[in-house]
Design an enzyme around this catalytic site. Structure first.
Site, PDB file in Angstrom:
ATOM      1  N   LYS A   1       0.814  -1.215   0.000  1.00 43.69           N
ATOM      2  CA  LYS A   1       0.000   0.000   0.000  1.00 43.69           C
ATOM      3  C   LYS A   1       0.847   1.265   0.000  1.00 43.69           C
ATOM      4  O   LYS A   1       0.460   2.265  -0.610  1.00 43.69           O
ATOM      5  CB  LYS A   1      -0.963   0.014   1.187  1.00 43.69           C
ATOM      6  CG  LYS A   1      -0.324   0.107   2.558  1.00 43.69           C
ATOM      7  CD  LYS A   1      -1.381   0.071   3.654  1.00 43.69           C
ATOM      8  CE  LYS A   1      -0.766   0.124   5.028  1.00 43.69           C
ATOM      9  NZ  LYS A   1      -0.030   1.364   5.302  1.00 43.69           N
ATOM     10  N   THR A   2       2.007   1.256   0.668  1.00 41.57           N
ATOM     11  CA  THR A   2       2.861   2.447   0.670  1.00 41.57           C
ATOM     12  C   THR A   2       3.366   2.735  -0.738  1.00 41.57           C
ATOM     13  O   THR A   2       3.421   3.888  -1.179  1.00 41.57           O
ATOM     14  CB  THR A   2       4.050   2.273   1.634  1.00 41.57           C
ATOM     15  OG1 THR A   2       3.547   1.983   2.948  1.00 41.57           O
ATOM     16  CG2 THR A   2       4.888   3.542   1.699  1.00 41.57           C
TER      17      THR A   2
ATOM     18  N   ASP B   1      -4.052   7.209   4.671  1.00 40.34           N
ATOM     19  CA  ASP B   1      -3.545   5.857   4.923  1.00 40.34           C
ATOM     20  C   ASP B   1      -4.192   5.303   6.195  1.00 40.34           C
ATOM     21  O   ASP B   1      -4.599   6.060   7.074  1.00 40.34           O
ATOM     22  CB  ASP B   1      -2.026   5.928   5.077  1.00 40.34           C
ATOM     23  CG  ASP B   1      -1.380   4.555   5.088  1.00 40.34           C
ATOM     24  OD1 ASP B   1      -2.043   3.576   4.685  1.00 40.34           O
ATOM     25  OD2 ASP B   1      -0.205   4.461   5.492  1.00 40.34           O
ATOM     26  N   GLU B   2      -4.268   3.967   6.307  1.00 45.16           N
ATOM     27  CA  GLU B   2      -4.796   3.290   7.499  1.00 45.16           C
ATOM     28  C   GLU B   2      -6.175   3.840   7.880  1.00 45.16           C
ATOM     29  O   GLU B   2      -6.456   4.127   9.047  1.00 45.16           O
ATOM     30  CB  GLU B   2      -3.814   3.441   8.679  1.00 45.16           C
ATOM     31  CG  GLU B   2      -2.410   2.946   8.415  1.00 45.16           C
ATOM     32  CD  GLU B   2      -2.302   1.423   8.374  1.00 45.16           C
ATOM     33  OE1 GLU B   2      -3.346   0.740   8.397  1.00 45.16           O
ATOM     34  OE2 GLU B   2      -1.180   0.909   8.305  1.00 45.16           O
TER      35      GLU B   2
ATOM     36  N   GLN C   1      -7.792  -5.280   9.608  1.00 44.87           N
ATOM     37  CA  GLN C   1      -6.723  -4.853  10.517  1.00 44.87           C
ATOM     38  C   GLN C   1      -7.156  -3.680  11.406  1.00 44.87           C
ATOM     39  O   GLN C   1      -6.322  -2.947  11.920  1.00 44.87           O
ATOM     40  CB  GLN C   1      -5.471  -4.472   9.726  1.00 44.87           C
ATOM     41  CG  GLN C   1      -4.837  -5.636   8.994  1.00 44.87           C
ATOM     42  CD  GLN C   1      -3.493  -5.278   8.394  1.00 44.87           C
ATOM     43  OE1 GLN C   1      -2.483  -5.153   9.087  1.00 44.87           O
ATOM     44  NE2 GLN C   1      -3.462  -5.090   7.089  1.00 44.87           N
TER      45      GLN C   1
ATOM     46  N   ARG D   1       2.265 -10.667  10.520  1.00 50.38           N
ATOM     47  CA  ARG D   1       3.575 -10.030  10.743  1.00 50.38           C
ATOM     48  C   ARG D   1       4.693 -10.960  10.288  1.00 50.38           C
ATOM     49  O   ARG D   1       5.830 -10.528  10.071  1.00 50.38           O
ATOM     50  CB  ARG D   1       3.807  -9.694  12.231  1.00 50.38           C
ATOM     51  CG  ARG D   1       2.846  -8.700  12.889  1.00 50.38           C
ATOM     52  CD  ARG D   1       2.625  -7.455  12.074  1.00 50.38           C
ATOM     53  NE  ARG D   1       1.456  -7.608  11.226  1.00 50.38           N
ATOM     54  CZ  ARG D   1       1.153  -6.801  10.216  1.00 50.38           C
ATOM     55  NH1 ARG D   1       1.961  -5.804   9.907  1.00 50.38           N
ATOM     56  NH2 ARG D   1       0.068  -6.995   9.491  1.00 50.38           N
TER      57      ARG D   1
END
Length: 741
Positions: free
Chosen positions: A33-34, A220-221, A251, A604
């Site tokens: 996504k970044t 973002d997020e 998430q 993770r």
């Protein structure tokens, strides 16, 4: 300019090129996504007539903002300097510096961290004559914070809860706290966004200025936004509705901080006609890890629905281990980190995640026993250390003398023979006259009850005024100012004169803070002024302190691990009432949040995942049985390799046979490594065989299963009932041969 588009998959490319109108990018864990956000900004710059300052990109942490800025810089070069790329708080502070006078503050306001805020709340509780045991400052602070996140001021709070005696008192603290913040020209973290929203709502010219400025907004997020952040974004979106939000409903794990998962779930309702683009190709983990994550999260009802996939290999199976207690579990983890180190030559590849900080004790003891270097993440932050907070308090008072919280922290630090009684008198005069404590000090001769301390108080004022001259008249660079303050205030001399190991550590920390100031002063990205430096320091989050290059195993809560990744991950404490926690048994929404937290933990891991639990765990001073977590049961069995041999199984089997053993890690390791030589082959006994045991008498073999060089047997004894025994220890005698069925 780097040809960034060539590296994107079809869905990523679609998310980058859909520049106009509202867009929801549903980005799974590890889906890049970044990269998409940075590429989207570059594409906008390259294919529209937008100017850099017309782009607003918001995220949650400084670490994420810096990573985004660095990526964008690779694509568009120096233009990134003129873009508004930052956290919610840093963007809002930037707006408030231009217009907070509309709320009666000056633009030299300071920011209070959680500890500063709590100190002020304690003062309010004391002034109102309330018992801080009945009204714990931390609890009151939490109530006030939740109210601010719901955009409620003290008057609205009192209107809603004023009829409730206890909450009415909390409301009175809220009122006084708000007054004191204004008097100190200070904002707490919640104020930063709330005040920005209030200005944008009530000051039409300010709103028009920023709505007209930002043509493209990226968030973002988005799943982590609370109601205030949601409203802020809504106020900034213009009629073109060029807003792109990136997030993952699976998430969303910050409900306890006010995050509202409905913000992302309802995005397409809020922005009619919004396009949804799903990024489900994962570049981080093996397919086995992703299959486990997908299986667990699929049990949630409140989600958009997606399945992560990868072109990577299947990878290793997930290792599951059951220890007899938390010490056995910790010993297993420490041993396997040692094994991973032999293969990888790096302890830093390993992370231990847990649901609660209390779990770290047993883990730390095991790691120390095995000589595994480790670091507990999200313990005391660098900026929360006393000596750093002291130096920052000096800088805050230099910048804003009205800051009474910072002033009372440093007025007698180092010792200046200005006692608590004198400080109380100064504060009482300030309250009575509705002025700041520093103004009282400036006019100290006007107060007879301060006469005995007047000389020392004047010296303190003169020192602060001298620092202000250096900062503003002489325009001393921030790093030079920090060095000047710590020397001229006597703070460094105080530490040097202590001549203790602790003092040496504190000196090293202060010297490191000077390095922070030096890096800031020499970073062309900043303006080099004191206000911006204080903002940078105060808005640092826990995750910003993580150094992935440090070669030690890292221990952290799952919440702290959000946004990070590790080659090897151990998720410990996979037990009911621990993960998921107790609240999950009372509320379906809480259970779904806990499951999302488990999903975050699993994703993770890049290469290898361990999931561990204990059969019993010490709670409230006693050892209590612990059931396997439902989340562990939701992982498909074919993805699992059970490593519970040796420690857990041996003890369970021996105790089933009436053999008691002490729960010492050394003994458990002996049992694990020194398995007994089998007296019989596992196939010597088959289901249906009638056998005789020297203690339990006659019985019928129910099953026999290979276990290393031995076999685990389940036998239904005529008088003792079902028992699980190791064949090598049981020394069974066959009475009648069964048919094997």
């Amino acid at each position: 300019m780097e040809n960034y588009l060539d590296k994107l998959n079809p869905n990523q490319l679609k998310a980058v090129k859909q520049t106009e109108g509202p867009v929801l990018v549903l980005a799974g864990a590890g889906s890049g996504k970044t990269t998409v956000l940075a590429s989207r900004v570059a594409y906008i710059m390259e294919n529209t007539d937008a100017q850099p300052w017309q782009i607003l990109a918001i995220t949650f942490t400084n670490k994420a903002a810096q990573e985004m800025r660095d990526r964008i810089s690779k694509y568009v070069g120096k233009d990134v300097k003129d873009m508004w790329v930052g956290t919610f708080h840093s963007i809002c502070v930037r707006i408030l510096r231009t217009c907070i006078d509309r709320l009666g503050y000056t633009r030299e306001f300071v920011i209070y961290d959680s500890a500063d805020s709590r100190t002020l709340i304690k003062d309010c509780i004391k002034e109102l004559g309330l018992d801080d045991k009945e009204y714990p400052p931390r609890s009151v602070q939490s109530i006030i914070s939740r109210s601010k996140n719901d955009m409620k001021d003290p008057a609205e709070f009192m209107s809603e809860f004023g009829s409730h005696p206890r909450m009415k008192r909390v409301g009175q603290v809220f009122e006084k706290y708000t007054e004191k913040l204004a008097k100190n020209n200070a904002l707490d973290f919640d104020d930063i966004i709330m005040h920005t929203v209030n200005i944008l709502k009530n000051e039409e010219d300010i709103r028009e200025k920023y709505v007209g400025r930002f043509r493209y907004i990226l968030v973002d997020e988005y799943q982590d936004t609370n109601n205030t952040q949601y409203e802020l974004i809504s106020l900034l979106v213009n009629s073109d509705r060029n807003i792109c939000v990136v997030g993952d409903d699976d998430q969303s794990i910050y409900k306890f901080r006010g995050a509202n998962i409905n913000n992302i779930l309802d995005f397409q309702k809020d922005y009619n006609g919004a396009e949804k683009i799903t990024l489900d190709e994962n570049y981080r983990s093996t397919s086995t890890i992703l299959d486990a994550a997908n299986a667990v999260i699929s049990n949630n009802a409140k989600r958009m629905g997606k399945n992560l996939w990868t072109s990577k290999d299947e990878g290793e199976k997930i290792t599951v281990f059951t220890g007899t207690d938390e010490r056995d579990e910790a010993t297993f983890i420490a041993n396997h980190i040692r094994r991973q180190y032999k293969e990888r030559k790096r302890f830093g590849d390993c992370a231990i995640l847990y649901r609660t900080n209390a779990q770290s004790r047993a883990l730390e003891e095991a790691l120390m026993y095995e000589a595994v270097p480790y670091k507990v993440f999200a313990g005391q932050r660098f900026y929360d250390r006393k000596e750093i907070k002291d130096v920052v308090a000096y800088l805050k008072v230099i910048y804003n003398p009205s800051d009474s919280v910072s002033l009372t922290r440093i007025i007698n630090e180092p010792k200046r023979k200005i006692g608590a009684a004198t400080i109380d008198k100064v504060m009482a005069h300030a309250v009575h006259e509705s002025t700041s404590a520093f103004e009282v000090l400036r006019s100290v001769d006007a107060y007879p009850d301060l006469k005995s301390a007047a000389v020392r108080l004047k010296q303190f004022v003169d020192m602060i005024e001298g620092f202000r001259v250096k900062a503003y008249n002489d325009e001393m660079p921030v790093d030079e100012l920090v060095k000047f303050v710590i020397e001229e205030s006597g703070y460094m001399d105080m530490l040097r004169n202590e001549e203790t190991t602790e003092a040496k550590t504190r000196i090293e920390n202060v010297e490191e803070f000077v390095n922070v100031a030096y890096e800031f002063t020499n970073n062309a990205e900043f303006n080099g002024k004191l206000d911006e430096f204080l903002e940078k320091v105060m808005l640092v989050s826990d995750i910003d302190g993580y150094d992935e290059n440090e070669d030690c195993a890292v221990l952290m809560t799952v919440h702290s691990a959000k946004g990070l990744e590790f080659p090897v991950v151990f998720i410990s404490g996979m037990e009911e009432e621990l993960f998921p926690g107790l609240k999950a048994f009372e509320d379906d929404e809480e259970l779904e949040e806990e499951r999302r937290l488990c999903y975050v933990a699993i994703t993770r891991a890049k290469e290898k995942l361990y999931m561990t639990r204990a059969m019993a765990r010490f709670k409230y001073g006693q050892k209590l049985p612990a059931d396997e977590s439902r989340f562990l049961r939701e992982v498909p069995r074919e993805l699992i390799e059970d490593a519970s041999g040796g420690i857990a199984k041996a003890r369970n089997i021996l105790e089933s046979a009436g053999i008691s053993i002490k729960p010492e890690p050394q003994m458990m390791r002996y049992i694990e490594k020194k398995e007994p030589t089998p007296a019989v082959d596992e196939f010597d006994f088959r289901p249906g065989d009638r056998v005789r045991h020297r203690k339990f008498g006659d019985g019928t073999v129910v099953s026999s299963q290979a276990f290393g060089n031995d076999a685990i047997m389940v036998i239904d004894f005529d008088t003792a009932g079902n028992k699980r025994l190791m064949a090598a220890f049981a020394k069974l005698e066959r009475i009648v041969e069964g048919d094997g069925k």
